[in-house]
Design a protein around this motif. Structure first.
Motif, PDB file in Angstrom:
ATOM      1  N   ALA A  31      31.578  33.040  53.960  1.00  0.00           N
ATOM      2  CA  ALA A  31      33.001  32.869  53.483  1.00  0.00           C
ATOM      3  C   ALA A  31      33.692  34.071  53.153  1.00  0.00           C
ATOM      4  CB  ALA A  31      32.995  31.940  51.938  1.00  0.00           C
ATOM      5  N   VAL A  32      35.047  34.370  53.459  1.00  0.00           N
ATOM      6  CA  VAL A  32      35.746  35.221  53.408  1.00  0.00           C
ATOM      7  C   VAL A  32      35.941  35.514  51.817  1.00  0.00           C
ATOM      8  CG1 VAL A  32      38.016  36.288  53.692  1.00  0.00           C
ATOM      9  CG2 VAL A  32      36.647  35.312  55.635  1.00  0.00           C
ATOM     10  N   ARG A  33      35.798  36.319  51.088  1.00  0.00           N
ATOM     11  CA  ARG A  33      35.997  36.445  49.571  1.00  0.00           C
ATOM     12  C   ARG A  33      36.824  37.697  49.406  1.00  0.00           C
ATOM     13  NH1 ARG A  33      30.906  38.000  47.364  1.00  0.00           N
ATOM     14  NH2 ARG A  33      30.269  38.708  49.486  1.00  0.00           N
ATOM     15  N   PRO A  34      38.376  37.626  49.259  1.00  0.00           N
ATOM     16  CA  PRO A  34      39.126  38.602  48.947  1.00  0.00           C
ATOM     17  C   PRO A  34      38.674  39.229  47.543  1.00  0.00           C
ATOM     18  CG  PRO A  34      40.504  36.771  49.524  1.00  0.00           C
ATOM     19  CD  PRO A  34      39.004  36.425  49.336  1.00  0.00           C
ATOM     20  N   VAL A  35      38.554  40.564  47.304  1.00  0.00           N
ATOM     21  CA  VAL A  35      38.236  41.309  46.082  1.00  0.00           C
ATOM     22  C   VAL A  35      39.123  42.420  45.937  1.00  0.00           C
ATOM     23  CG1 VAL A  35      35.859  40.184  46.006  1.00  0.00           C
ATOM     24  CG2 VAL A  35      36.314  42.665  46.996  1.00  0.00           C
ATOM     25  N   ALA A  69      33.620  50.867  59.911  1.00  0.00           N
ATOM     26  CA  ALA A  69      34.779  51.510  60.829  1.00  0.00           C
ATOM     27  C   ALA A  69      35.334  52.822  59.900  1.00  0.00           C
ATOM     28  CB  ALA A  69      35.997  50.620  61.209  1.00  0.00           C
ATOM     29  N   ALA A  70      35.794  53.940  60.750  1.00  0.00           N
ATOM     30  CA  ALA A  70      36.262  54.852  59.990  1.00  0.00           C
ATOM     31  C   ALA A  70      37.447  54.439  58.698  1.00  0.00           C
ATOM     32  CB  ALA A  70      36.648  56.139  60.928  1.00  0.00           C
ATOM     33  N   ALA A  71      38.117  53.670  59.431  1.00  0.00           N
ATOM     34  CA  ALA A  71      39.158  53.070  58.329  1.00  0.00           C
ATOM     35  C   ALA A  71      39.054  52.487  57.171  1.00  0.00           C
ATOM     36  CB  ALA A  71      40.326  52.336  59.313  1.00  0.00           C
ATOM     37  N   ARG A  72      37.618  52.074  57.033  1.00  0.00           N
ATOM     38  CA  ARG A  72      37.307  51.200  55.958  1.00  0.00           C
ATOM     39  C   ARG A  72      36.275  52.127  54.753  1.00  0.00           C
ATOM     40  NH1 ARG A  72      34.107  47.313  56.532  1.00  0.00           N
ATOM     41  NH2 ARG A  72      33.611  47.300  59.000  1.00  0.00           N
ATOM     42  N   LEU A 188      44.158  51.427  44.692  1.00  0.00           N
ATOM     43  CA  LEU A 188      43.691  50.133  44.570  1.00  0.00           C
ATOM     44  C   LEU A 188      43.639  49.545  45.793  1.00  0.00           C
ATOM     45  CD1 LEU A 188      43.191  47.521  42.735  1.00  0.00           C
ATOM     46  CD2 LEU A 188      45.788  47.198  42.781  1.00  0.00           C
ATOM     47  N   VAL A 189      42.595  48.722  46.251  1.00  0.00           N
ATOM     48  CA  VAL A 189      42.437  48.122  47.422  1.00  0.00           C
ATOM     49  C   VAL A 189      41.972  46.845  47.454  1.00  0.00           C
ATOM     50  CG1 VAL A 189      40.710  48.472  49.691  1.00  0.00           C
ATOM     51  CG2 VAL A 189      41.443  50.396  48.573  1.00  0.00           C
ATOM     52  N   ARG A 190      42.224  45.967  48.235  1.00  0.00           N
ATOM     53  CA  ARG A 190      42.071  44.659  48.608  1.00  0.00           C
ATOM     54  C   ARG A 190      41.067  44.543  49.701  1.00  0.00           C
ATOM     55  NH1 ARG A 190      45.205  38.993  50.333  1.00  0.00           N
ATOM     56  NH2 ARG A 190      43.437  38.124  51.510  1.00  0.00           N
ATOM     57  N   SER A 191      40.034  43.980  49.685  1.00  0.00           N
ATOM     58  CA  SER A 191      38.953  43.705  50.465  1.00  0.00           C
ATOM     59  C   SER A 191      38.633  42.169  50.906  1.00  0.00           C
ATOM     60  CB  SER A 191      37.794  44.496  50.295  1.00  0.00           C
ATOM     61  OG  SER A 191      36.735  44.238  51.368  1.00  0.00           O
ATOM     62  N   HIS A 197      38.311  43.328  56.294  1.00  0.00           N
ATOM     63  CA  HIS A 197      39.755  43.813  56.328  1.00  0.00           C
ATOM     64  C   HIS A 197      39.903  44.800  54.808  1.00  0.00           C
ATOM     65  CE1 HIS A 197      40.705  40.428  59.424  1.00  0.00           C
ATOM     66  NE2 HIS A 197      40.142  41.677  60.057  1.00  0.00           N
ATOM     67  N   HIS A 198      40.575  45.742  54.775  1.00  0.00           N
ATOM     68  CA  HIS A 198      41.191  46.433  54.032  1.00  0.00           C
ATOM     69  C   HIS A 198      42.526  46.630  53.679  1.00  0.00           C
ATOM     70  CE1 HIS A 198      36.804  48.597  52.742  1.00  0.00           C
ATOM     71  NE2 HIS A 198      36.793  47.059  52.732  1.00  0.00           N
TER      72      HIS A 198
END
Length: 214
Positions: A31-35, A69-72, A188-191, A197-198
């Motif tokens: 499951a996708v879990r936004p944190v 990935a480098a971006a994450r 502050l990051v949403r993952s 995805h960040h």
């Protein structure tokens, strides 16, 4: 990439700030879990160098798991929890409450932590960077306490940057040429855990490194 092999004195069994995230399953299997979490993000040059290092370590030690990935790539500082409007508002208040001085982020060793289904392949910080990151973690934790939030944060904290996860492991390896970049802000990051995805939600600049203020 210049690496030096170091024979470890003992196995490092270190807890991760957010727990292991198995990355060898397909996205549909979990499951996708936004944190939300606070982090230090590398500059593009450091991110590219770390991504290349991760690829080289995989080739050298026959690891088969996918690389981040480098971006994450990021150094986690403090986990806030699941994404909600209240959680984002709390995180913004916590970030605004923290005052810190800029510092040099230095990564000196590559090692495989013990995890759950997979083993995180990570880069560990220098003593100076680890002390600065621990100070940030503690300041955020105290800010959450002051805001009346029951956030569990007084637990072992080992600052690190995760290059990926794998069933295999590498030996404790000293980087002959440490990876560095100036840490100038807290982000502050949403993952979306499970999709990788960040999203950058907010940031707070640090005081200049040699500022003589309090």
């Amino acid at each position: 990439m210049d690496l030096e092999r170091k024979i470890p004195s003992r196995a490092e069994q270190l807890s991760l700030e957010f727990g292991p995230e198995p990355r060898l399953e397909t996205p549909s299997a979990r499951a996708v879990r936004p944190v939300l979490f606070f982090a230090i993000l590398p500059d593009p040059a450091a991110a590219a160098r770390m991504a290349e290092l991760g690829r080289m370590l995989r080739r050298r030690y026959d690891l088969t798991g996918p690389a981040a990935a480098a971006a994450r790539l990021h150094v986690s500082v403090f986990g806030v929890g699941g994404e909600t409007e209240a959680g984002i508002a709390l995180a913004r208040r916590m970030g605004a409450a923290v005052t810190a001085r800029a510092f040099e982020m230095v990564l000196t060793r590559a090692v495989s932590f013990r995890g759950g289904q997979t083993r995180p392949l990570v880069l560990c910080c220098s003593d100076g960077a680890a002390a600065a990151l621990t100070g940030l973690r503690d300041a955020l934790g105290l800010a959450s306490d002051d805001l009346g939030q029951a956030v569990t944060w007084r637990r072992p904290f080992t600052p690190h940057l995760t290059l990926g996860h794998d069933f295999g492991a590498i030996p404790d390896t000293v980087l002959g040429d440490p990876i560095r970049w100036p840490a100038r802000e807290l982000v502050l990051v949403r993952s979306d855990r499970g999709l990788g995805h960040h999203a950058r939600l907010a940031s707070w600049p640090f005081r200049p490194r040699f500022d003589r203020g309090p």
